[in-house]
Design a protein around this motif. Structure first.
Motif, PDB file in Angstrom:
ATOM      1  N   GLN A  47       0.828  -1.213   0.000  1.00 57.29           N
ATOM      2  CA  GLN A  47       0.000   0.000   0.000  1.00 57.29           C
ATOM      3  C   GLN A  47       0.858   1.257   0.000  1.00 57.29           C
ATOM      4  OE1 GLN A  47      -2.277  -0.896   3.565  1.00 57.29           O
ATOM      5  NE2 GLN A  47      -4.104  -1.361   2.347  1.00 57.29           N
ATOM      6  N   ILE A  48       1.859   1.295   0.859  1.00 53.57           N
ATOM      7  CA  ILE A  48       2.681   2.503   0.989  1.00 53.57           C
ATOM      8  C   ILE A  48       3.545   2.722  -0.249  1.00 53.57           C
ATOM      9  CG2 ILE A  48       4.623   3.498   2.281  1.00 53.57           C
ATOM     10  CD1 ILE A  48       3.251   2.362   4.832  1.00 53.57           C
ATOM     11  N   VAL A  49       4.140   1.672  -0.759  1.00 57.89           N
ATOM     12  CA  VAL A  49       5.017   1.808  -1.931  1.00 57.89           C
ATOM     13  C   VAL A  49       4.211   2.118  -3.188  1.00 57.89           C
ATOM     14  CG1 VAL A  49       6.579   0.532  -3.468  1.00 57.89           C
ATOM     15  CG2 VAL A  49       6.880   0.394  -0.997  1.00 57.89           C
ATOM     16  N   GLY A  50       3.076   1.478  -3.348  1.00 59.25           N
ATOM     17  CA  GLY A  50       2.328   1.607  -4.600  1.00 59.25           C
ATOM     18  C   GLY A  50       1.278   2.693  -4.662  1.00 59.25           C
ATOM     19  N   ARG A  51       0.642   3.008  -3.515  1.00 55.73           N
ATOM     20  CA  ARG A  51      -0.512   3.917  -3.593  1.00 55.73           C
ATOM     21  C   ARG A  51      -0.649   4.851  -2.385  1.00 55.73           C
ATOM     22  NH1 ARG A  51      -3.486  -1.265  -3.676  1.00 55.73           N
ATOM     23  NH2 ARG A  51      -4.697  -0.341  -2.031  1.00 55.73           N
ATOM     24  N   TYR A  52       0.452   5.202  -1.757  1.00 53.92           N
ATOM     25  CA  TYR A  52       0.391   5.961  -0.507  1.00 53.92           C
ATOM     26  C   TYR A  52      -0.458   7.228  -0.623  1.00 53.92           C
ATOM     27  CZ  TYR A  52       1.787   8.175   3.829  1.00 53.92           C
ATOM     28  OH  TYR A  52       1.774   8.764   5.066  1.00 53.92           O
ATOM     29  N   SER A  53      -0.383   7.937  -1.724  1.00 56.62           N
ATOM     30  CA  SER A  53      -1.110   9.205  -1.860  1.00 56.62           C
ATOM     31  C   SER A  53      -2.630   9.017  -1.905  1.00 56.62           C
ATOM     32  CB  SER A  53      -0.639   9.954  -3.112  1.00 56.62           C
ATOM     33  OG  SER A  53      -0.912   9.173  -4.264  1.00 56.62           O
ATOM     34  N   GLU A  54      -3.099   7.814  -2.198  1.00 53.34           N
ATOM     35  CA  GLU A  54      -4.547   7.557  -2.262  1.00 53.34           C
ATOM     36  C   GLU A  54      -5.204   7.540  -0.881  1.00 53.34           C
ATOM     37  OE1 GLU A  54      -5.337   3.961  -4.422  1.00 53.34           O
ATOM     38  OE2 GLU A  54      -3.960   4.518  -6.035  1.00 53.34           O
ATOM     39  N   VAL A  57      -3.553   7.959   5.553  1.00 46.83           N
ATOM     40  CA  VAL A  57      -3.912   7.601   6.935  1.00 46.83           C
ATOM     41  C   VAL A  57      -4.161   6.098   7.050  1.00 46.83           C
ATOM     42  CG1 VAL A  57      -5.608   7.919   8.788  1.00 46.83           C
ATOM     43  CG2 VAL A  57      -4.816   9.897   7.476  1.00 46.83           C
ATOM     44  N   ALA A  58      -4.923   5.561   6.141  1.00 39.27           N
ATOM     45  CA  ALA A  58      -5.233   4.128   6.175  1.00 39.27           C
ATOM     46  C   ALA A  58      -3.966   3.295   6.035  1.00 39.27           C
ATOM     47  CB  ALA A  58      -6.219   3.778   5.063  1.00 39.27           C
ATOM     48  N   TYR A  59      -3.090   3.686   5.122  1.00 43.19           N
ATOM     49  CA  TYR A  59      -1.890   2.896   4.888  1.00 43.19           C
ATOM     50  C   TYR A  59      -0.888   3.027   6.034  1.00 43.19           C
ATOM     51  CZ  TYR A  59      -3.905   2.631   0.226  1.00 43.19           C
ATOM     52  OH  TYR A  59      -4.743   2.429  -0.835  1.00 43.19           O
ATOM     53  N   THR A  60      -0.833   4.195   6.648  1.00 42.59           N
ATOM     54  CA  THR A  60       0.014   4.373   7.829  1.00 42.59           C
ATOM     55  C   THR A  60      -0.517   3.540   8.994  1.00 42.59           C
ATOM     56  OG1 THR A  60       0.627   6.595   7.095  1.00 42.59           O
ATOM     57  CG2 THR A  60       0.977   6.083   9.426  1.00 42.59           C
ATOM     58  N   LEU A  61      -1.832   3.476   9.142  1.00 42.42           N
ATOM     59  CA  LEU A  61      -2.421   2.638  10.193  1.00 42.42           C
ATOM     60  C   LEU A  61      -2.141   1.157   9.945  1.00 42.42           C
ATOM     61  CD1 LEU A  61      -5.825   4.394  10.908  1.00 42.42           C
ATOM     62  CD2 LEU A  61      -3.938   4.059  12.507  1.00 42.42           C
ATOM     63  N   SER A  62      -2.141   0.749   8.705  1.00 34.66           N
ATOM     64  CA  SER A  62      -1.792  -0.639   8.394  1.00 34.66           C
ATOM     65  C   SER A  62      -0.346  -0.928   8.786  1.00 34.66           C
ATOM     66  CB  SER A  62      -1.985  -0.936   6.906  1.00 34.66           C
ATOM     67  OG  SER A  62      -3.356  -1.061   6.603  1.00 34.66           O
ATOM     68  N   ALA A  63       0.551   0.018   8.540  1.00 35.25           N
ATOM     69  CA  ALA A  63       1.955  -0.152   8.933  1.00 35.25           C
ATOM     70  C   ALA A  63       2.090  -0.174  10.452  1.00 35.25           C
ATOM     71  CB  ALA A  63       2.812   0.956   8.336  1.00 35.25           C
ATOM     72  N   LEU A  64       1.341   0.674  11.131  1.00 35.74           N
ATOM     73  CA  LEU A  64       1.346   0.671  12.594  1.00 35.74           C
ATOM     74  C   LEU A  64       0.847  -0.670  13.131  1.00 35.74           C
ATOM     75  CD1 LEU A  64       1.667   2.097  15.332  1.00 35.74           C
ATOM     76  CD2 LEU A  64      -0.668   2.968  15.026  1.00 35.74           C
ATOM     77  N   ALA A  65      -0.207  -1.187  12.544  1.00 30.54           N
ATOM     78  CA  ALA A  65      -0.730  -2.493  12.952  1.00 30.54           C
ATOM     79  C   ALA A  65       0.329  -3.571  12.754  1.00 30.54           C
ATOM     80  CB  ALA A  65      -1.995  -2.833  12.161  1.00 30.54           C
ATOM     81  N   ALA A  66       1.066  -3.506  11.655  1.00 33.51           N
ATOM     82  CA  ALA A  66       2.122  -4.485  11.395  1.00 33.51           C
ATOM     83  C   ALA A  66       3.184  -4.440  12.488  1.00 33.51           C
ATOM     84  CB  ALA A  66       2.751  -4.229  10.019  1.00 33.51           C
ATOM     85  N   VAL A  67       3.603  -3.244  12.863  1.00 35.00           N
ATOM     86  CA  VAL A  67       4.603  -3.101  13.922  1.00 35.00           C
ATOM     87  C   VAL A  67       4.070  -3.655  15.241  1.00 35.00           C
ATOM     88  CG1 VAL A  67       5.879  -1.415  15.328  1.00 35.00           C
ATOM     89  CG2 VAL A  67       5.775  -1.148  12.846  1.00 35.00           C
ATOM     90  N   PRO A 109     -16.945   6.303   6.820  1.00 35.92           N
ATOM     91  CA  PRO A 109     -16.090   5.561   5.879  1.00 35.92           C
ATOM     92  C   PRO A 109     -15.149   6.452   5.059  1.00 35.92           C
ATOM     93  CG  PRO A 109     -18.390   4.890   5.656  1.00 35.92           C
ATOM     94  CD  PRO A 109     -18.350   6.072   6.580  1.00 35.92           C
ATOM     95  N   GLN A 110     -15.463   7.743   4.920  1.00 39.58           N
ATOM     96  CA  GLN A 110     -14.598   8.637   4.149  1.00 39.58           C
ATOM     97  C   GLN A 110     -13.249   8.851   4.837  1.00 39.58           C
ATOM     98  OE1 GLN A 110     -17.876   9.375   4.717  1.00 39.58           O
ATOM     99  NE2 GLN A 110     -18.555   8.887   2.649  1.00 39.58           N
ATOM    100  N   LEU A 111     -13.173   8.576   6.132  1.00 38.99           N
ATOM    101  CA  LEU A 111     -11.892   8.700   6.830  1.00 38.99           C
ATOM    102  C   LEU A 111     -10.877   7.691   6.295  1.00 38.99           C
ATOM    103  CD1 LEU A 111     -12.951   9.105  10.578  1.00 38.99           C
ATOM    104  CD2 LEU A 111     -11.867  10.824   9.117  1.00 38.99           C
ATOM    105  N   PHE A 112     -11.376   6.579   5.813  1.00 44.30           N
ATOM    106  CA  PHE A 112     -10.516   5.501   5.322  1.00 44.30           C
ATOM    107  C   PHE A 112     -10.963   5.105   3.914  1.00 44.30           C
ATOM    108  CE2 PHE A 112     -11.000   5.119   9.931  1.00 44.30           C
ATOM    109  CZ  PHE A 112      -9.689   5.295  10.333  1.00 44.30           C
ATOM    110  N   PRO A 113     -10.475   5.834   2.904  1.00 49.89           N
ATOM    111  CA  PRO A 113     -10.887   5.520   1.530  1.00 49.89           C
ATOM    112  C   PRO A 113     -10.469   4.121   1.090  1.00 49.89           C
ATOM    113  CG  PRO A 113      -9.265   7.307   1.559  1.00 49.89           C
ATOM    114  CD  PRO A 113      -9.565   6.961   2.971  1.00 49.89           C
ATOM    115  N   ASP A 114      -9.527   3.528   1.808  1.00 46.66           N
ATOM    116  CA  ASP A 114      -9.136   2.144   1.555  1.00 46.66           C
ATOM    117  C   ASP A 114      -9.027   1.467   2.915  1.00 46.66           C
ATOM    118  OD1 ASP A 114      -8.458  -0.150   0.238  1.00 46.66           O
ATOM    119  OD2 ASP A 114      -6.558   0.586  -0.553  1.00 46.66           O
ATOM    120  N   ASP A 115      -9.197   0.172   2.942  1.00 47.40           N
ATOM    121  CA  ASP A 115      -9.184  -0.548   4.210  1.00 47.40           C
ATOM    122  C   ASP A 115      -7.806  -0.577   4.854  1.00 47.40           C
ATOM    123  OD1 ASP A 115     -11.859  -1.146   4.296  1.00 47.40           O
ATOM    124  OD2 ASP A 115     -11.634  -3.201   3.573  1.00 47.40           O
TER     125      ASP A 115
END
Length: 151
Positions: A47-54, A57-67, A109-115
């Motif tokens: 998500q971060i490498v391919g589509r971060y600008s989309e 927030v959602a992609y940063t939260l996914s990275a936080l969850a991974a950590v 749902p607009q807060l997270f345009p992607d899961d």
């Protein structure tokens, strides 16, 4: 390879200082945390490498969850009261994250345009992110380190 040093101490007649949390259901719990850590890391990387600008927030939260999943996995494997505390903190944070992000992703749902990993309480991961911290906290409560365990 994970050794149960408590068995050797018990056989020698000495007190077990670090009871093994990694036995039976604990092994399954660690395995699920490990798989989720890998899945969340892979997802957030893509998500971060391919589509971060989309959806930054959602992609940063996914990275936080991974950590969080990585640290929780390590803390569950390691023995001692310090790692026990780290496990409690990370799994409690995970529970809070799943509940807050899950609720926000439904209410607005607009807060997270992607899961994210935690969106809709982990729907994309068969709700395992919702159930896992409950089981993790229960497991930790049942397997407290003995007094004096500091490793």
């Amino acid at each position: 390879m994970i050794k149960n040093t408590g068995t050797a101490r018990a056989a020698a007649g000495t007190a077990e200082v670090h009871p093994a949390r990694i036995s039976g259901v604990g092994r399954v719990l660690v395995a699920v945390y490990g798989v989720l850590a890998l899945a969340a890391t892979g997802r957030s990387f893509v998500q971060i490498v391919g589509r971060y600008s989309e959806a930054p927030v959602a992609y940063t939260l996914s990275a936080l969850a991974a950590v969080v999943y990585i640290v929780a996995t390590i803390a569950l494997i390691r023995s001692g009261s310090g790692w026990y505390l780290v496990a409690w903190i990370t799994i409690s944070f995970e529970m809070l994250g799943v509940l807050v992000v899950g609720l926000l992703s439904i209410v607005d749902p607009q807060l997270f345009p992607d899961d994210t990993v935690w969106s809709v309480f982990g729907r994309g991961y068969l709700f395992i992110p919702l159930v896992l911290p409950i089981l993790g906290l229960w497991w930790l409560a049942k397997h407290r380190p003995t007094r004096g365990a500091t490793a």
